[in-house]
Design a protein around this motif. Sequence first.
Motif, mmCIF file in Angstrom:
data_model
loop_
_atom_site.group_PDB
_atom_site.id
_atom_site.type_symbol
_atom_site.label_atom_id
_atom_site.label_comp_id
_atom_site.label_asym_id
_atom_site.label_seq_id
_atom_site.Cartn_x
_atom_site.Cartn_y
_atom_site.Cartn_z
ATOM 1 N N GLU A 5 3.687 9.431 -10.604
ATOM 2 C CA GLU A 5 2.919 9.530 -11.675
ATOM 3 C C GLU A 5 2.560 11.257 -11.897
ATOM 4 O OE1 GLU A 5 0.016 6.760 -11.865
ATOM 5 O OE2 GLU A 5 1.228 5.066 -12.094
ATOM 6 N N SER A 6 2.477 11.895 -10.728
ATOM 7 C CA SER A 6 1.758 13.137 -10.885
ATOM 8 C C SER A 6 3.083 14.261 -11.094
ATOM 9 C CB SER A 6 1.353 13.709 -9.653
ATOM 10 O OG SER A 6 2.296 13.704 -8.605
ATOM 11 N N GLY A 7 4.389 13.751 -11.468
ATOM 12 C CA GLY A 7 5.112 14.360 -11.770
ATOM 13 C C GLY A 7 6.085 14.900 -10.737
ATOM 14 N N PRO A 8 7.383 15.435 -11.045
ATOM 15 C CA PRO A 8 8.193 15.717 -9.827
ATOM 16 C C PRO A 8 7.610 16.798 -8.988
ATOM 17 C CG PRO A 8 9.008 16.801 -11.973
ATOM 18 C CD PRO A 8 7.774 15.983 -12.258
ATOM 19 N N ALA A 15 0.810 -1.465 -0.208
ATOM 20 C CA ALA A 15 -0.076 0.221 -0.137
ATOM 21 C C ALA A 15 0.908 1.331 0.024
ATOM 22 C CB ALA A 15 -0.985 0.104 1.034
ATOM 23 N N LEU A 16 1.863 1.126 0.812
ATOM 24 C CA LEU A 16 2.948 2.448 0.895
ATOM 25 C C LEU A 16 3.492 2.483 -0.519
ATOM 26 C CD1 LEU A 16 4.120 1.928 4.180
ATOM 27 C CD2 LEU A 16 2.756 3.727 3.582
ATOM 28 N N VAL A 17 3.829 1.441 -0.969
ATOM 29 C CA VAL A 17 4.685 1.668 -2.433
ATOM 30 C C VAL A 17 3.774 2.062 -3.690
ATOM 31 C CG1 VAL A 17 5.643 0.103 -4.378
ATOM 32 C CG2 VAL A 17 6.177 -0.196 -2.282
ATOM 33 N N ARG A 18 2.510 1.732 -3.509
ATOM 34 C CA ARG A 18 1.303 2.344 -4.446
ATOM 35 C C ARG A 18 1.170 3.793 -4.185
ATOM 36 N NH1 ARG A 18 -1.125 -2.589 -3.186
ATOM 37 N NH2 ARG A 18 -2.800 -1.455 -1.735
ATOM 38 N N SER A 19 1.292 3.941 -2.861
ATOM 39 C CA SER A 19 1.027 5.749 -2.717
ATOM 40 C C SER A 19 2.378 6.461 -3.406
ATOM 41 C CB SER A 19 1.020 5.672 -1.147
ATOM 42 O OG SER A 19 0.980 7.299 -0.797
ATOM 43 N N VAL A 20 3.357 5.741 -3.085
ATOM 44 C CA VAL A 20 4.641 6.425 -3.501
ATOM 45 C C VAL A 20 4.665 6.478 -5.086
ATOM 46 C CG1 VAL A 20 7.207 6.143 -4.108
ATOM 47 C CG2 VAL A 20 6.152 5.895 -1.664
ATOM 48 N N GLU A 21 4.035 5.544 -5.852
ATOM 49 C CA GLU A 21 4.074 5.318 -7.168
ATOM 50 C C GLU A 21 2.840 6.476 -7.727
ATOM 51 O OE1 GLU A 21 3.479 0.978 -7.780
ATOM 52 O OE2 GLU A 21 5.903 0.974 -7.802
ATOM 53 N N ALA A 22 1.921 6.615 -6.999
ATOM 54 C CA ALA A 22 0.923 7.578 -7.295
ATOM 55 C C ALA A 22 1.473 8.890 -7.273
ATOM 56 C CB ALA A 22 -0.310 7.309 -6.388
ATOM 57 N N VAL A 23 2.024 9.421 -6.266
ATOM 58 C CA VAL A 23 2.840 10.482 -6.387
ATOM 59 C C VAL A 23 3.728 10.648 -7.503
ATOM 60 C CG1 VAL A 23 4.151 12.119 -5.018
ATOM 61 C CG2 VAL A 23 2.361 10.962 -3.921
#
Length: 187
Positions: free
Chosen positions: A80-83, A70-78
Amino acid sequence: MTVDRRCSWLAPPLGEPRIEARVCPVCLREGLVEGRTRHQRCEGRSLARESTDPPSPARPQHADQALYRALVRSVEAVEESGPRRTEQTIQRLKRRPDAREAVLVRSGGHCENPGCAGQPSDVTDSGQPILEVDHIVELAAGGRDHPEQMVALCPNCHAVKTRGRSRESLRSVLLDVAARRHKDLTQ
């Protein structure tokens, strides 16, 4: 049906099944249809896994695996939104490079914590010992940028001195060690 996670708290349109935030035990993702225990697409995978895959000793199940994913998915979602960058203005206290160098010379390439149990034997690319010079009393708290109040520590001892439970007692020991070694070399 597409689910907009930003609006998942809203009631679904009439006739649409309600999507819950529970986690599917097969893929460990949220978004189960109300009343279901797995995603429909995961139903076949879970049955196939249960029947063909014996538990593998090479890949034990970790108790925090669901949390980790769940934490990794949260990091990956951020990601994807760019730097993500923020601007800051920082004022730093000016430090003296000679003070740092004097502490490294005084240490002789060894951690100055008398209770050190983990001095690394490895060295940096330039051949220097892996030591971190630290102010025993932080500059922001009124400490001096002077070798008498600075110490060379291995990374482990530095972490204990900065964040460990025993940091207050270690600081008093390190102040004594630094002052004594400073005095021995300046007399």
